[in-house]
Write a protein that holds these residues in place. Structure first.
Motif, PDB file in Angstrom:
ATOM      1  N   ALA A  44       0.796  -1.233   0.000  1.00  0.00           N
ATOM      2  CA  ALA A  44       0.000   0.000   0.000  1.00  0.00           C
ATOM      3  C   ALA A  44       0.821   1.273   0.000  1.00  0.00           C
ATOM      4  N   GLY A  45       2.127   1.181   0.264  1.00  0.00           N
ATOM      5  CA  GLY A  45       2.926   2.393   0.363  1.00  0.00           C
ATOM      6  C   GLY A  45       2.498   3.224   1.557  1.00  0.00           C
ATOM      7  N   PRO A  46       2.656   4.535   1.509  1.00  0.00           N
ATOM      8  CA  PRO A  46       2.302   5.383   2.651  1.00  0.00           C
ATOM      9  C   PRO A  46       0.844   5.282   3.078  1.00  0.00           C
ATOM     10  N   SER A  47      -0.031   4.874   2.164  1.00  0.00           N
ATOM     11  CA  SER A  47      -1.458   4.788   2.517  1.00  0.00           C
ATOM     12  C   SER A  47      -1.737   3.724   3.565  1.00  0.00           C
ATOM     13  N   HIS A 192       9.091  11.587   1.915  1.00  0.00           N
ATOM     14  CA  HIS A 192       8.952  10.217   1.394  1.00  0.00           C
ATOM     15  C   HIS A 192       7.504   9.729   1.521  1.00  0.00           C
ATOM     16  N   LEU A 193       6.742  10.341   2.440  1.00  0.00           N
ATOM     17  CA  LEU A 193       5.376   9.889   2.684  1.00  0.00           C
ATOM     18  C   LEU A 193       4.408  10.319   1.586  1.00  0.00           C
ATOM     19  N   TRP A 194       4.809  11.286   0.757  1.00  0.00           N
ATOM     20  CA  TRP A 194       3.886  11.723  -0.296  1.00  0.00           C
ATOM     21  C   TRP A 194       4.555  12.055  -1.632  1.00  0.00           C
ATOM     22  N   ALA A 195       5.887  12.240  -1.620  1.00  0.00           N
ATOM     23  CA  ALA A 195       6.549  12.735  -2.836  1.00  0.00           C
ATOM     24  C   ALA A 195       7.203  11.646  -3.679  1.00  0.00           C
ATOM     25  N   ARG A 196       7.206  10.410  -3.212  1.00  0.00           N
ATOM     26  CA  ARG A 196       7.781   9.336  -4.018  1.00  0.00           C
ATOM     27  C   ARG A 196       6.873   9.044  -5.209  1.00  0.00           C
ATOM     28  N   GLU A 197       7.385   8.302  -6.174  1.00  0.00           N
ATOM     29  CA  GLU A 197       6.593   7.972  -7.362  1.00  0.00           C
ATOM     30  C   GLU A 197       5.305   7.250  -6.963  1.00  0.00           C
ATOM     31  N   GLY A 198       4.198   7.742  -7.434  1.00  0.00           N
ATOM     32  CA  GLY A 198       2.907   7.149  -7.093  1.00  0.00           C
ATOM     33  C   GLY A 198       2.208   7.854  -5.958  1.00  0.00           C
ATOM     34  N   GLY A 199       2.934   8.707  -5.215  1.00  0.00           N
ATOM     35  CA  GLY A 199       2.320   9.468  -4.134  1.00  0.00           C
ATOM     36  C   GLY A 199       1.919   8.616  -2.947  1.00  0.00           C
ATOM     37  N   VAL A 200       0.848   9.026  -2.281  1.00  0.00           N
ATOM     38  CA  VAL A 200       0.392   8.337  -1.069  1.00  0.00           C
ATOM     39  C   VAL A 200      -0.193   6.967  -1.401  1.00  0.00           C
ATOM     40  N   PHE A 201      -0.845   6.845  -2.568  1.00  0.00           N
ATOM     41  CA  PHE A 201      -1.451   5.576  -2.993  1.00  0.00           C
ATOM     42  C   PHE A 201      -0.727   5.065  -4.238  1.00  0.00           C
ATOM     43  N   PRO A 202       0.511   4.590  -4.074  1.00  0.00           N
ATOM     44  CA  PRO A 202       1.314   4.214  -5.247  1.00  0.00           C
ATOM     45  C   PRO A 202       0.742   3.052  -6.052  1.00  0.00           C
ATOM     46  N   HIS A 203      -0.012   2.160  -5.393  1.00  0.00           N
ATOM     47  CA  HIS A 203      -0.608   1.022  -6.102  1.00  0.00           C
ATOM     48  C   HIS A 203      -2.122   1.168  -6.198  1.00  0.00           C
ATOM     49  N   THR A 265      13.461   4.891   5.503  1.00  0.00           N
ATOM     50  CA  THR A 265      13.604   4.008   4.339  1.00  0.00           C
ATOM     51  C   THR A 265      12.368   4.178   3.469  1.00  0.00           C
ATOM     52  N   PRO A 266      12.488   4.782   2.296  1.00  0.00           N
ATOM     53  CA  PRO A 266      11.314   4.993   1.435  1.00  0.00           C
ATOM     54  C   PRO A 266      10.528   3.704   1.233  1.00  0.00           C
ATOM     55  N   TRP A 267       9.217   3.831   1.149  1.00  0.00           N
ATOM     56  CA  TRP A 267       8.356   2.653   1.096  1.00  0.00           C
ATOM     57  C   TRP A 267       8.762   1.674   0.009  1.00  0.00           C
ATOM     58  N   ASP A 268       9.242   2.191  -1.154  1.00  0.00           N
ATOM     59  CA  ASP A 268       9.579   1.297  -2.253  1.00  0.00           C
ATOM     60  C   ASP A 268      10.941   0.636  -2.074  1.00  0.00           C
ATOM     61  N   ALA A 269      11.630   0.972  -0.971  1.00  0.00           N
ATOM     62  CA  ALA A 269      12.905   0.322  -0.659  1.00  0.00           C
ATOM     63  C   ALA A 269      12.773  -0.635   0.526  1.00  0.00           C
ATOM     64  N   VAL A 270      11.572  -0.721   1.091  1.00  0.00           N
ATOM     65  CA  VAL A 270      11.326  -1.629   2.218  1.00  0.00           C
ATOM     66  C   VAL A 270      11.210  -3.058   1.693  1.00  0.00           C
ATOM     67  N   ASP A 271      11.962  -3.970   2.296  1.00  0.00           N
ATOM     68  CA  ASP A 271      11.940  -5.372   1.890  1.00  0.00           C
ATOM     69  C   ASP A 271      10.723  -6.057   2.511  1.00  0.00           C
ATOM     70  N   PRO A 272       9.763  -6.531   1.695  1.00  0.00           N
ATOM     71  CA  PRO A 272       8.553  -7.145   2.254  1.00  0.00           C
ATOM     72  C   PRO A 272       8.813  -8.446   2.989  1.00  0.00           C
ATOM     73  N   LYS A 273       9.984  -9.054   2.765  1.00  0.00           N
ATOM     74  CA  LYS A 273      10.290 -10.340   3.398  1.00  0.00           C
ATOM     75  C   LYS A 273      11.065 -10.198   4.705  1.00  0.00           C
ATOM     76  N   LYS A 274      11.423  -8.961   5.056  1.00  0.00           N
ATOM     77  CA  LYS A 274      12.190  -8.740   6.282  1.00  0.00           C
ATOM     78  C   LYS A 274      11.455  -7.780   7.198  1.00  0.00           C
ATOM     79  N   SER A 275      11.751  -7.864   8.482  1.00  0.00           N
ATOM     80  CA  SER A 275      11.131  -6.969   9.444  1.00  0.00           C
ATOM     81  C   SER A 275      11.759  -5.584   9.344  1.00  0.00           C
ATOM     82  N   PRO A 276      10.963  -4.541   9.075  1.00  0.00           N
ATOM     83  CA  PRO A 276      11.518  -3.183   9.034  1.00  0.00           C
ATOM     84  C   PRO A 276      12.023  -2.727  10.395  1.00  0.00           C
TER      85      PRO A 276
END
Length: 467
Positions: A44-47, A192-203, A265-276
């Protein structure tokens, strides 16, 4: 409407305010926050913070409804009691047994998880040993006195609170100092919470709902505070305090925690398989970060298993008092603990150890049953709301005298029900959860058969209460 009579054997009110407050916190913080938040962020990214806020918002009102009902009659020991009294014996039967089943399944999953966490330190430990020791110690302490259960939950929850506050503190420090993430080469920033590619709702809204579906699981157990309130020393004071602080806990433990993770750590750099959480503590040079978080997650699993052991025993105790379960489960030991009911539930927790030695189709079925358990919690939450609506209709004078009224009343109940129905709809969007939904009628079919077999006995008890 007849009220529940005081049973001959009753639970003792030995839980103090600090116990109930930490039980409430422990129920609001799931293990998924530590280990599963990476996946929800990637979906979901920042959303994702809005998903937790929305779920927490509606569950707060559901807990407020539960709180007003429990305090309207202190002879109600749990939501099973007021479901039985307000919606009828059939509703009480279904709610009580469904809640028991949900916690037994989660308890088995916790036993499996505990073994995995212990193997982090001792890879060669026998699979059966950690779970067996865990069940034996917790059962032994729960059998002694409810106060020991409260103490265990107090310290388990405190570990989780310290870990989350530590993460928020570290994240704020890195943000203020302009820390550059060595893994990404990107400096920490609120943008990073709103300015990354895709914004708050990147998907898009689809990604938001995917995370929403997982996030619901993190709140399972939030209603445990209602069961524990039956054994609190001053429920009129402690229960409102525990429920009223739910919004603050959601903001601190979910919104702030996930927010600071995504600023460092920007949302798109967070590893979904590891604990942030592990990643955050590693960034400031703590080499034993993985060990620390493993300890925290282990305590979270122990807390969940301990809470499950407590609640299943109390559910069976309440069911037995209405002849909805064998009468032997209504017996208390000299310490005021429903020992037969607790030990019966522990027998099912031992199945978690058996599942450790299985694989293939059995584990697939276990995943399906766990999904059914999560759907069962949504069913219980909905029944709390239906009971409140009936209470407002049948006992308006009690509501008028209530010192802890639910904000929004009946209208808010219908909004919460609509939200829970929508949550069930989201289960159809994922293959695993859809399969679990398709199997759910089997459980309710088993309950229907059980109720039909015992209907005359249950009805005879209900009629005896009216005389």
């Amino acid at each position: 409407m007849e009220q529940v009579k005081q049973p001959q054997e009753h639970l003792q009110r030995n839980l103090q305010n600090r116990h109930l407050q930490l039980i409430a916190i422990g129920g609001a913080i799931g293990t998924g926050l530590f280990m599963g938040s990476g996946k929800t962020i990637s979906l979901a990214g920042p959303s994702v913070v809005f998903a937790y806020m929305l779920i927490g918002f509606f569950l707060f009102f559901i807990m407020r409804a539960m709180g007003e009902l429990l305090l309207s009659n202190l002879e109600y020991k749990s939501f099973t009691d007021f479901s039985y009294d307000l919606l009828g014996p059939c509703a009480g039967f279904f709610v009580g047994w469904t809640y028991w089943f949900c916690w037994v399944v989660i308890g088995m999953a916790d036993i499996i998880a505990i073994t995995g966490y212990v193997q982090f330190w001792e890879p060669n430990v026998p699979l059966w040993l950690p779970g067996l020791i865990c069940i034996a110690i917790m059962a032994g302490m729960n059998l002694l006195t409810v106060k020991l259960f409260g103490e265990m939950e107090f310290w388990f929850a405190l570990i989780k609170v310290i870990a989350i506050i530590g993460l928020v503190g570290v994240g704020i420090y890195l943000l203020v100092t302009g820390f550059v993430n060595p893994n990404t080469g990107i400096p920490s920033s609120l943008t990073h919470l709103w300015a990354r590619e895709g914004g708050v709702f990147p998907h898009g809204i689809g990604g938001f709902f995917s995370a929403f579906q997982i996030a619901v699981f993190a709140f399972v157990g939030i209603e445990l505070v209602g069961t524990a309130a039956a054994e609190a020393k001053d429920p009129y004071k402690t229960l409102p305090l525990a429920i009223n602080r739910i919004p603050i806990r959601v903001i601190v433990f979910y919104v702030l925690a996930l927010g600071v993770i995504m600023t460092v750590t920007p949302w798109d750099a967070v590893d979904p398989k590891k604990s942030p959480f592990v990643n955050m503590f590693t960034l400031i040079g703590i080499p034993i970060a993985a060990t620390l978080i493993n300890l925290v997650v282990l305590s979270s699993a122990l807390s969940s298993a301990n809470g499950g052991m407590f609640s299943t025993g109390r559910m069976l105790f309440g069911l037995a008092q209405t002849d909805s379960a064998p009468r032997m489960f209504s017996v208390l030991n000299k310490n005021g603990v429903p020992a037969p009911a607790l030990l019966f539930s522990c027998m099912f927790l031992l199945l978690g150890i058996v599942l450790l030695y299985q694989d293939g189709d059995i584990m697939n079925m276990f995943t399906i049953v766990t999904t059914i358990s999560s759907i069962g919690f949504i069913f219980v939450w909905m029944m709390i709301l239906f009971a409140y609506i009936k209470y407002r209709k049948m006992q308006p004078e009690k509501h008028a005298q209530s010192v802890y009224k639910m904000p929004g009343g009946v209208l808010m109940c219908y909004l919460c029900i609509a939200f829970l129905v929508f949550s069930l709809f989201l289960f159809t969007r994922d293959k695993d959860t859809l399969e679990g939904m398709l199997y759910t009628p089997i459980w309710f079919g088993i309950l229907a058969i059980g109720y039909a077999i015992n209907r005359k006995r249950i009805a005879a008890y209900a009629n005896s209460r009216k005389k």
